[in-house]
Design a protein around this motif. Sequence first.
Motif, PDB file in Angstrom:
ATOM      1  N   ASN A   1       2.963  -3.476   4.744  1.00 41.39           N
ATOM      2  CA  ASN A   1       4.016  -2.457   4.763  1.00 41.39           C
ATOM      3  C   ASN A   1       3.802  -1.617   6.019  1.00 41.39           C
ATOM      4  N   PHE A   2       4.730  -1.710   6.962  1.00 51.22           N
ATOM      5  CA  PHE A   2       4.550  -1.035   8.242  1.00 51.22           C
ATOM      6  C   PHE A   2       5.260   0.315   8.300  1.00 51.22           C
ATOM      7  N   SER A   3       5.413   0.941   7.161  1.00 54.32           N
ATOM      8  CA  SER A   3       5.992   2.276   7.115  1.00 54.32           C
ATOM      9  C   SER A   3       5.005   3.293   7.683  1.00 54.32           C
ATOM     10  N   PRO A   4       5.480   4.448   8.141  1.00 55.50           N
ATOM     11  CA  PRO A   4       4.585   5.482   8.668  1.00 55.50           C
ATOM     12  C   PRO A   4       3.545   5.912   7.638  1.00 55.50           C
ATOM     13  N   ASN A   5       2.339   6.219   8.125  1.00 54.42           N
ATOM     14  CA  ASN A   5       1.238   6.737   7.304  1.00 54.42           C
ATOM     15  C   ASN A   5       0.685   5.735   6.296  1.00 54.42           C
ATOM     16  N   ILE A   6       1.033   4.462   6.473  1.00 53.24           N
ATOM     17  CA  ILE A   6       0.470   3.394   5.645  1.00 53.24           C
ATOM     18  C   ILE A   6      -0.479   2.568   6.507  1.00 53.24           C
ATOM     19  N   ILE A   7      -1.716   2.397   6.044  1.00 60.55           N
ATOM     20  CA  ILE A   7      -2.682   1.537   6.730  1.00 60.55           C
ATOM     21  C   ILE A   7      -2.894   0.296   5.875  1.00 60.55           C
ATOM     22  N   ASN A   8      -2.496  -0.845   6.417  1.00 64.96           N
ATOM     23  CA  ASN A   8      -2.637  -2.115   5.701  1.00 64.96           C
ATOM     24  C   ASN A   8      -4.052  -2.653   5.863  1.00 64.96           C
ATOM     25  N   VAL A   9      -4.651  -3.073   4.762  1.00 69.84           N
ATOM     26  CA  VAL A   9      -6.040  -3.543   4.794  1.00 69.84           C
ATOM     27  C   VAL A   9      -6.165  -4.863   4.053  1.00 69.84           C
ATOM     28  N   ILE A  10      -6.667  -5.884   4.740  1.00 68.77           N
ATOM     29  CA  ILE A  10      -7.095  -7.104   4.067  1.00 68.77           C
ATOM     30  C   ILE A  10      -8.557  -6.883   3.699  1.00 68.77           C
ATOM     31  N   ASP A  11      -8.817  -6.701   2.430  1.00 62.85           N
ATOM     32  CA  ASP A  11     -10.128  -6.246   1.963  1.00 62.85           C
ATOM     33  C   ASP A  11     -11.206  -7.306   2.186  1.00 62.85           C
ATOM     34  N   THR A  12     -12.248  -6.912   2.896  1.00 60.38           N
ATOM     35  CA  THR A  12     -13.422  -7.748   3.126  1.00 60.38           C
ATOM     36  C   THR A  12     -14.601  -6.974   2.557  1.00 60.38           C
ATOM     37  N   LYS A  13     -15.067  -7.374   1.425  1.00 59.84           N
ATOM     38  CA  LYS A  13     -15.987  -6.538   0.655  1.00 59.84           C
ATOM     39  C   LYS A  13     -17.412  -6.571   1.202  1.00 59.84           C
ATOM     40  N   LEU A  14     -18.059  -5.422   1.105  1.00 62.25           N
ATOM     41  CA  LEU A  14     -19.483  -5.314   1.397  1.00 62.25           C
ATOM     42  C   LEU A  14     -20.290  -5.844   0.219  1.00 62.25           C
ATOM     43  N   GLU A  15     -21.484  -6.308   0.509  1.00 57.28           N
ATOM     44  CA  GLU A  15     -22.365  -6.790  -0.556  1.00 57.28           C
ATOM     45  C   GLU A  15     -22.704  -5.667  -1.535  1.00 57.28           C
ATOM     46  N   ASP A  16     -23.033  -4.483  -0.998  1.00 53.78           N
ATOM     47  CA  ASP A  16     -23.395  -3.344  -1.845  1.00 53.78           C
ATOM     48  C   ASP A  16     -23.098  -2.057  -1.089  1.00 53.78           C
ATOM     49  N   LEU A  17     -21.891  -1.536  -1.269  1.00 58.76           N
ATOM     50  CA  LEU A  17     -21.478  -0.338  -0.547  1.00 58.76           C
ATOM     51  C   LEU A  17     -22.400   0.841  -0.825  1.00 58.76           C
ATOM     52  N   ASN A  18     -22.882   0.968  -2.037  1.00 54.32           N
ATOM     53  CA  ASN A  18     -23.711   2.113  -2.402  1.00 54.32           C
ATOM     54  C   ASN A  18     -25.032   2.155  -1.639  1.00 54.32           C
TER      55      ASN A  18
END
Length: 326
Positions: free
Chosen positions: A67-84
């Motif tokens: 969605n290329f509307s203003p204030n929208i950031i499109n993300v193809i999620d690439t997950k971290l092994e352990d964000l915490n």
Amino acid sequence: MSKIVAITMGDPAGIGPEIIVKALQSDVLKNVHSVVIGSAELLNKQLDMGLFSNVSFNVIDKVSEANFSPNIINVIDTKLEDLNSLQPGKIQPQAGDLAYRCVKKATELALQGEVNAIATAPLNKEALHSAGHMFPGHTELLAKLTDSKDVAMVLYTDSLKVIHVTTHVSLRKFLDTLNCERIEKVIKIADDFLKKIGIKHPKIAVAGVNPHAGEHGLFGDEEIKIVAPAIEKMRQHGIDAIGPCAPDTVFLQAHQGKFDMVVAMYHDQGHIPLKLLGFYDGVNIAAGLPFIRTSADHGTAFDIAWQGVAKADSMIESIRLAELLS
């Protein structure tokens, strides 16, 4: 149809997530269509710094869902092994692995024609290696992923453009392996690149290796035996290459408009003048790939990671150029 730029997160323990979010809120990029490849959860944490407003993330599985509307950031999620367990400013294998996977995914999308260009946030070479991905940097990684044999690093500002014969090798190895063939290839890559971005008759300066370009053999003979013959051969092929030029003056001459690009022999010879003139807005471009790839021309800045103080100027310019040149 509008062009789409894939933006890779780089090392998540560095300033990449922050400068991406900052860049995509810049008025300079308001008409650029982009998709971020990275950890959606980590990007969302940038909002906790209180620096960003009126922005939301659209997590998608494929580019067609963007969605290329203003204030929208499109993300193809690439997950971290352990964000915490991820720590800002630290070399960590999971961070190096994420950086690698983001570049790999973006490359696949570019080769499939789903995006037109790639803009990369900085990765950390030690973290990359600690994850088992033994590449000196983005340029070499992208060359491998695209099976591109003749690739060179370009550092780009409006007033100075530099391309490198060698980059991430020691000075000893550079001197021992310098050869005519590589210089010829880089001059040709430079000529092709400049024509691709609209310079019809490029004028390319080729720096020497030694002080004063060897002073006719007084300070070394690499210019006589290697550099000059390579230049002459490419001139015979119709390329306007000049040199060997004294390294201590040629970058200033190019900055003043005498040349369109300088061929630097090794990493610091080209990086020092470029970063002096364009540390915040200089852009790194991998020339010779089947698509345009740009990058912020600085490192991961671990010392200021996740503090909300990183400047996004170079990231903004790299995204802008990726869209413009593709």
